[in-house]
Motif scaffolding. Structure first.
Motif, mmCIF file in Angstrom:
data_model
loop_
_atom_site.group_PDB
_atom_site.id
_atom_site.type_symbol
_atom_site.label_atom_id
_atom_site.label_comp_id
_atom_site.label_asym_id
_atom_site.label_seq_id
_atom_site.Cartn_x
_atom_site.Cartn_y
_atom_site.Cartn_z
ATOM 1 N N LYS A 1 -29.006 154.414 34.001
ATOM 2 C CA LYS A 1 -27.775 155.633 33.647
ATOM 3 C C LYS A 1 -27.163 155.596 32.468
ATOM 4 C CE LYS A 1 -28.770 157.875 37.437
ATOM 5 N NZ LYS A 1 -28.117 159.471 38.820
ATOM 6 N N LYS A 2 -27.245 156.995 31.604
ATOM 7 C CA LYS A 2 -26.337 156.455 30.504
ATOM 8 C C LYS A 2 -25.650 158.424 29.982
ATOM 9 C CE LYS A 2 -28.413 153.258 27.444
ATOM 10 N NZ LYS A 2 -27.486 152.362 26.459
ATOM 11 N N PHE A 3 -24.235 158.077 30.464
ATOM 12 C CA PHE A 3 -23.544 159.381 30.555
ATOM 13 C C PHE A 3 -22.161 159.296 29.614
ATOM 14 C CE2 PHE A 3 -24.674 157.857 35.319
ATOM 15 C CZ PHE A 3 -25.083 159.576 35.154
ATOM 16 N N PRO A 4 -22.563 160.212 28.377
ATOM 17 C CA PRO A 4 -21.107 160.739 27.580
ATOM 18 C C PRO A 4 -19.574 159.898 28.040
ATOM 19 C CG PRO A 4 -21.970 162.677 27.999
ATOM 20 C CD PRO A 4 -22.626 161.713 29.065
ATOM 21 N N SER A 5 -18.661 159.603 27.526
ATOM 22 C CA SER A 5 -17.567 158.652 28.428
ATOM 23 C C SER A 5 -16.851 159.797 28.603
ATOM 24 C CB SER A 5 -16.211 157.838 27.063
ATOM 25 O OG SER A 5 -16.413 159.029 25.629
ATOM 26 N N GLY A 6 -15.926 159.542 28.670
ATOM 27 C CA GLY A 6 -14.918 160.752 30.418
ATOM 28 C C GLY A 6 -15.868 161.422 31.595
ATOM 29 N N GLN A 7 -15.139 162.232 32.057
ATOM 30 C CA GLN A 7 -15.375 162.311 33.446
ATOM 31 C C GLN A 7 -16.879 163.034 33.214
ATOM 32 O OE1 GLN A 7 -14.584 161.862 35.934
ATOM 33 N NE2 GLN A 7 -12.276 161.173 36.032
ATOM 34 N N ASN A 8 -17.931 162.920 34.191
ATOM 35 C CA ASN A 8 -19.486 163.480 34.255
ATOM 36 C C ASN A 8 -19.141 164.124 35.642
ATOM 37 O OD1 ASN A 8 -21.959 163.614 35.284
ATOM 38 N ND2 ASN A 8 -22.365 162.690 33.174
ATOM 39 N N PRO A 9 -18.897 165.411 35.912
ATOM 40 C CA PRO A 9 -19.126 166.016 37.186
ATOM 41 C C PRO A 9 -20.306 165.158 38.025
ATOM 42 C CG PRO A 9 -18.419 167.556 35.322
ATOM 43 C CD PRO A 9 -19.104 166.331 34.941
ATOM 44 N N SER A 10 -21.559 165.512 37.825
ATOM 45 C CA SER A 10 -22.789 165.123 38.527
ATOM 46 C C SER A 10 -22.549 163.562 39.068
ATOM 47 C CB SER A 10 -24.340 164.998 37.204
ATOM 48 O OG SER A 10 -24.380 164.412 37.063
ATOM 49 N N TYR A 11 -22.340 161.957 37.951
ATOM 50 C CA TYR A 11 -21.585 161.576 38.206
ATOM 51 C C TYR A 11 -20.685 161.059 39.092
ATOM 52 C CZ TYR A 11 -21.558 156.320 37.988
ATOM 53 O OH TYR A 11 -21.630 154.973 38.022
ATOM 54 N N GLN A 12 -19.302 161.983 38.670
ATOM 55 C CA GLN A 12 -18.756 161.506 39.806
ATOM 56 C C GLN A 12 -18.792 162.102 41.459
ATOM 57 O OE1 GLN A 12 -15.413 160.137 38.786
ATOM 58 N NE2 GLN A 12 -15.752 160.401 41.585
ATOM 59 N N LYS A 13 -19.859 163.511 41.407
ATOM 60 C CA LYS A 13 -20.317 163.597 42.856
ATOM 61 C C LYS A 13 -21.167 162.500 42.809
ATOM 62 C CE LYS A 13 -22.720 167.216 44.912
ATOM 63 N NZ LYS A 13 -22.984 168.677 44.683
ATOM 64 N N TYR A 14 -21.738 161.796 42.609
ATOM 65 C CA TYR A 14 -22.236 161.239 42.956
ATOM 66 C C TYR A 14 -22.033 159.402 43.566
ATOM 67 C CZ TYR A 14 -25.193 156.087 43.089
ATOM 68 O OH TYR A 14 -25.948 155.315 43.280
ATOM 69 N N LEU A 15 -20.438 158.842 42.551
ATOM 70 C CA LEU A 15 -19.980 158.378 42.769
ATOM 71 C C LEU A 15 -18.813 158.183 44.448
ATOM 72 C CD1 LEU A 15 -19.330 155.307 41.055
ATOM 73 C CD2 LEU A 15 -16.935 156.825 40.603
ATOM 74 N N ASP A 16 -18.913 159.691 44.635
ATOM 75 C CA ASP A 16 -18.102 159.854 45.698
ATOM 76 C C ASP A 16 -19.207 159.996 46.951
ATOM 77 O OD1 ASP A 16 -15.567 160.355 44.328
ATOM 78 O OD2 ASP A 16 -15.768 162.718 43.905
ATOM 79 N N SER A 17 -20.331 159.952 46.442
ATOM 80 C CA SER A 17 -21.231 160.077 47.825
ATOM 81 C C SER A 17 -21.447 158.180 48.148
ATOM 82 C CB SER A 17 -22.361 160.428 47.519
ATOM 83 O OG SER A 17 -23.209 159.662 46.829
ATOM 84 N N GLN A 18 -20.828 157.447 47.372
ATOM 85 C CA GLN A 18 -21.543 155.719 47.742
ATOM 86 C C GLN A 18 -20.314 155.684 48.688
ATOM 87 O OE1 GLN A 18 -24.636 154.785 47.428
ATOM 88 N NE2 GLN A 18 -24.550 156.693 45.947
ATOM 89 N N SER A 19 -20.295 154.113 48.657
ATOM 90 C CA SER A 19 -18.720 153.869 50.002
ATOM 91 C C SER A 19 -18.544 152.961 48.441
ATOM 92 C CB SER A 19 -19.845 152.341 50.372
ATOM 93 O OG SER A 19 -20.109 151.965 49.499
ATOM 94 N N PHE A 20 -17.436 152.823 48.874
ATOM 95 C CA PHE A 20 -15.735 152.455 47.611
ATOM 96 C C PHE A 20 -16.591 151.217 47.355
ATOM 97 C CE2 PHE A 20 -12.364 150.290 46.651
ATOM 98 C CZ PHE A 20 -11.776 150.864 46.029
ATOM 99 N N GLY B 1 -18.320 147.896 33.497
ATOM 100 C CA GLY B 1 -16.865 147.694 32.361
ATOM 101 C C GLY B 1 -16.279 148.569 32.157
ATOM 102 N N ALA B 2 -16.479 149.631 33.173
ATOM 103 C CA ALA B 2 -14.796 150.477 32.996
ATOM 104 C C ALA B 2 -13.786 149.351 33.155
ATOM 105 C CB ALA B 2 -15.359 151.271 34.459
ATOM 106 N N LYS B 3 -12.184 150.097 33.363
ATOM 107 C CA LYS B 3 -11.308 149.385 33.512
ATOM 108 C C LYS B 3 -10.127 150.326 34.997
ATOM 109 C CE LYS B 3 -10.184 146.700 29.773
ATOM 110 N NZ LYS B 3 -8.505 146.391 28.524
ATOM 111 N N GLU B 4 -10.825 151.405 35.100
ATOM 112 C CA GLU B 4 -10.291 152.197 35.949
ATOM 113 C C GLU B 4 -11.623 152.933 36.438
ATOM 114 O OE1 GLU B 4 -7.612 155.110 34.680
ATOM 115 O OE2 GLU B 4 -5.550 153.124 34.935
ATOM 116 N N PHE B 5 -11.963 153.762 37.553
ATOM 117 C CA PHE B 5 -12.658 154.536 38.081
ATOM 118 C C PHE B 5 -11.585 155.584 39.085
ATOM 119 C CE2 PHE B 5 -12.556 151.669 41.272
ATOM 120 C CZ PHE B 5 -13.218 152.471 42.267
ATOM 121 N N THR B 6 -12.249 157.180 39.190
ATOM 122 C CA THR B 6 -11.967 157.739 40.264
ATOM 123 C C THR B 6 -12.987 157.619 41.428
ATOM 124 O OG1 THR B 6 -10.873 159.091 38.523
ATOM 125 C CG2 THR B 6 -11.223 160.438 40.720
ATOM 126 N N TYR B 7 -12.778 157.276 42.989
ATOM 127 C CA TYR B 7 -13.144 157.796 43.523
ATOM 128 C C TYR B 7 -12.389 158.560 44.229
ATOM 129 C CZ TYR B 7 -15.531 156.268 48.180
ATOM 130 O OH TYR B 7 -15.988 156.579 48.923
#
Length: 71
Positions: free
Chosen positions: A19-38, A49-55
């Motif tokens: 999936k491709k998303f513009p750089s920066g916060q993407n609310p729908s992707y963040q919601k998807y990421l938060d629904s996954q296991s750590f 390739g991210a050095k940091e992520f928000t969970y």
């Protein structure tokens, strides 16, 4: 021009889709990421390739234990 980040996802057969998303916060992707296991969220961020992520509202880096050791 906005830079795009690729985040792998998996289809029902376990094959990797991208999936491709513009750089920066993407609310729908963040919601998807938060629904996954750590662990899965960590692997998705690291493989993208991210050095940091928000969970779930907290920031984490993608360094592994081996990468954190000084040589």
């Amino acid at each position: 021009m906005k830079k795009e980040l690729s985040f792998p996802t998996y289809d029902a057969g376990g094959r990797v889709k991208t999936k491709k998303f513009p750089s920066g916060q993407n609310p729908s992707y963040q919601k998807y990421l938060d629904s996954q296991s750590f662990g899965k969220a960590f692997n998705l961020a690291k493989s993208a390739g991210a050095k940091e992520f928000t969970y779930k509202g907290k920031k984490y880096n993608t360094k592994t234990k081996d990468q954190g050791k000084k040589k």
